[in-house]
Design a protein around this motif. Structure first.
Motif, mmCIF file in Angstrom:
data_model
loop_
_atom_site.group_PDB
_atom_site.id
_atom_site.type_symbol
_atom_site.label_atom_id
_atom_site.label_comp_id
_atom_site.label_asym_id
_atom_site.label_seq_id
_atom_site.Cartn_x
_atom_site.Cartn_y
_atom_site.Cartn_z
ATOM 1 N N TYR A 161 -66.901 -33.463 34.950
ATOM 2 C CA TYR A 161 -66.538 -34.289 33.807
ATOM 3 C C TYR A 161 -67.600 -34.209 32.712
ATOM 4 O O TYR A 161 -68.744 -33.887 32.967
ATOM 5 N N SER A 162 -67.190 -34.576 31.507
ATOM 6 C CA SER A 162 -68.114 -34.511 30.383
ATOM 7 C C SER A 162 -68.900 -35.798 30.192
ATOM 8 O O SER A 162 -69.952 -35.788 29.548
ATOM 9 N N SER A 163 -68.416 -36.916 30.724
ATOM 10 C CA SER A 163 -69.162 -38.165 30.608
ATOM 11 C C SER A 163 -68.783 -39.113 31.732
ATOM 12 O O SER A 163 -67.716 -38.989 32.345
ATOM 13 N N GLY A 199 -62.850 -32.574 30.158
ATOM 14 C CA GLY A 199 -62.979 -31.680 29.020
ATOM 15 C C GLY A 199 -61.877 -31.802 27.993
ATOM 16 O O GLY A 199 -62.024 -31.350 26.852
#
Length: 340
Positions: free
Chosen positions: A205-207, A237
């Motif tokens: 995951y990005s965050s 994403g």
């Protein structure tokens, strides 16, 4: 409607056919627009094809079949307006179950006709609206379709169909690994443990955002003292979010005391008893024998049931608890309420 006037005699079965010229009024390659079987003056209902180019010099002529005869054209130029091509914006992918997605087409038109598949219209989308607000459903493909009548009174042959990709939301899992390598969601009271998203893979995951403390790492260090559920919100994403959770259960440390079962009477035999005040057995106990200056371990002991000491007792001996571990795996090695 094309009106024609007959100036001669035509045979039974005659067909009057209306043709459209090109944009310059030439009939070298006329376009059929309608016909009627008749021998007398009348009208022809015609349809100008939707792909006819815009132009201001079109003419119409009527041709008879029996006898064959081509009449003069209508005598004045006809303007053919191009059919509108409605657009839909934006076209970007969305997330499953997302709300408040607004789509727009050209303003200033009339009789807007909106259709949405794969989602639900929650605002706009009426005959006077050039916008529509959509709540999308499950992952897959959705469609936003629109048509209208423009200022020339023209409409497209069919709705513009804008396909929208609906991305799935992530479904993160949360696992727990304590200092002992356990990952069952059970934590000894006051002990530290670590929560991870998706089996320690920090690249999924990005965050990340944890409900406890607002941490933005893919892991969370905690020292829980009460049962609680921990949540993490992740963003992938595609910008889509999902929530994972894990229930943490607090386990108690064992507590209690040792008592001697005497008298030993210098015979070298004897027993001691572990009596638990907190915890569930069986128990593993490590105790210290000061007369031998040694430590000894017993397992599967039951609270209140004496067990034999390891070494002969021939002198006064102190037995000290070094640790006790209950069936839940929590190990206490200090601060016992009573030691004898």
């Amino acid at each position: 409607i094309v009106t024609y006037i007959v100036g001669g005699t035509f045979n039974s079965g005659n067909v009057f056919t209306a043709y459209l010229s090109d944009a310059s009024g030439n009939f070298g390659s006329p376009v059929y627009i309608g016909s009627v079987t008749s021998t007398t003056s009348g009208t022809i209902t015609g349809t100008i094809p939707s792909n006819t180019p815009y132009g201001t010099g079109y003419r119409i002529e009527v041709v008879a079949s029996d006898p064959a005869f081509t009449g003069s054209d209508n005598g004045s130029d006809i303007t053919v307006n191009a059919s509108p091509t409605p657009t839909v914006t934006p076209t970007a992918a969305v997330c499953a179950n997302s709300t408040g997605n607004v789509y727009t087409t050209e303003s200033g038109m009339t009789s807007y006709n909106w259709t949405v598949t794969g989602g639900t219209i929650t605002a706009g989308g009426t005959g006077t609206d050039n916008t529509v607000t959509v709540t999308w459903g499950a992952a897959g493909t959705g469609d936003v379709m629109v048509n209208y009548i423009d200022g020339n009174g023209c409409t497209a042959a069919s709705q513009t169909d804008q396909s929208i990709t609906i991305n799935a939301n992530p479904t993160p899992t949360v696992s727990e690994i304590d200092n002992g390598g356990n990952h069952d969601g059970n934590v000894c009271s006051g002990s530290s443990t670590t929560l991870f998203t998706d089996a320690l893979n920090s690249n999924d995951y990005s965050s990340y955002l944890w409900s406890a403390g607002g941490s933005t790492d893919y892991y969370l260090n905690i020292t829980p003292t009460v049962n609680a559920t921990y949540y993490v919100t992740v963003t992938d994403g595609n910008g889509c979010t999902g929530i994972g959770s894990l229930n943490i259960t607090i386990l108690p440390y064992p507590d209690g005391n040792l008592t001697a079962n005497g008298p030993f009477c210098g015979t070298g035999t004897g027993q001691i008893t572990w009596t638990a005040t907190v915890g569930t057995g069986p128990y593993e106990i490590l105790y210290y024998n000061d007369s031998y200056n040694g430590t000894f371990q017993v397992e599967n002991e039951v609270s209140g049931v004496p067990f034999d000491v390891y070494n002969p007792v021939t002198v006064t001996t102190d037995y000290t608890i070094l640790y006790v571990m209950g069936a839940n795996g929590c190990l206490r090695y200090q601060d016992f309420t009573g030691i004898t």
